[in-house]
Design a protein around this motif. Structure first.
Motif, PDB file in Angstrom:
ATOM      1  N   ALA A  72     -37.543 -69.482 -90.188  1.00  0.00           N
ATOM      2  CA  ALA A  72     -36.941 -69.329 -91.515  1.00  0.00           C
ATOM      3  C   ALA A  72     -36.842 -67.853 -91.894  1.00  0.00           C
ATOM      4  CB  ALA A  72     -37.753 -70.099 -92.556  1.00  0.00           C
ATOM      5  N   ALA A 140     -32.764 -71.769 -94.185  1.00  0.00           N
ATOM      6  CA  ALA A 140     -34.119 -71.201 -94.114  1.00  0.00           C
ATOM      7  C   ALA A 140     -35.025 -71.875 -95.127  1.00  0.00           C
ATOM      8  CB  ALA A 140     -34.073 -69.690 -94.351  1.00  0.00           C
ATOM      9  N   LEU A 143     -36.114 -75.182 -93.834  1.00  0.00           N
ATOM     10  CA  LEU A 143     -37.168 -75.066 -92.816  1.00  0.00           C
ATOM     11  C   LEU A 143     -38.548 -74.869 -93.450  1.00  0.00           C
ATOM     12  CD1 LEU A 143     -35.531 -72.823 -90.069  1.00  0.00           C
ATOM     13  CD2 LEU A 143     -36.195 -75.224 -89.861  1.00  0.00           C
TER      14      LEU A 143
END
Length: 182
Positions: A72, A140, A143
């Motif tokens: 991320a 991101a 994640l």
């Protein structure tokens, strides 16, 4: 002149950042784990809540989460020119430093209440970091959602340790066989 990067250049940038961030996050997590751990007489003497997972689960879960965190962060770091990129990385770095101190507070200082406070601040700071990360790269932020879930679980588990051990656990965590009082 304003030039956009090609898809190949973007992939290469992400790969370079991932090769840096994933090991860095794993190293920080491993180093924080060395500041204390469950292999102490104090922790062994605590009443464990029913939701306490097998000890091996922690190493597996944290390893997977650290890899996801590193990926991320690589997505955000490779977003050159994205508005808020620097703020997202700084906010996450501050958050990560806070949460990695939990091990030293809970196990090292043997302070379950302060550990719960660290997790509360960690969850709040992660929510701020998530909002900033999502502005840069939504993928991101996605994640990082398992990490948020695990921190929330850790907060509940920490609270359950406090409830099951209202006296703070065994007072003599030195492992001494005899205690003499006058």
């Amino acid at each position: 002149m304003n030039v956009l990067a090609s898809p190949a250049q973007l992939r290469a940038s992400f790969l370079r950042w991932a090769l840096f961030m994933v090991p860095l996050v794993l190293l920080i997590g491993f180093a924080a784990g060395q500041l204390g751990g469950p292999d102490t007489p104090w922790f062994a003497g605590l009443v464990k809540p029913a939701t306490y997972p097998p000890p091996a689960a922690f190493g597996i879960v944290w390893s997977v989460l650290f890899v996801l965190i590193g990926l991320a962060l690589a997505l955000v770091a490779s977003a050159w020119g994205a508005h808020g990129r620097g703020a997202a990385l700084v906010a996450f770095a501050i958050h990560f430093a806070i949460t990695q101190s939990w091990t030293a507070v809970f196990f090292g200082m043997q302070d379950m209440f302060a550990g719960l406070m660290v997790l509360g601040v960690g969850i709040a700071s992660l929510l701020i970091a998530l909002a900033l990360v999502a502005r840069v790269r939504r993928s991101a932020a996605l994640l990082l959602l398992p990490y948020l879930g695990w921190l929330c679980f850790a907060g509940v588990l920490n609270y359950q340790f406090i409830a099951a051990n209202p006296d703070g656990g065994p007072k003599d965590a030195s492992g001494a066989a005899t205690k003499v009082e006058f």
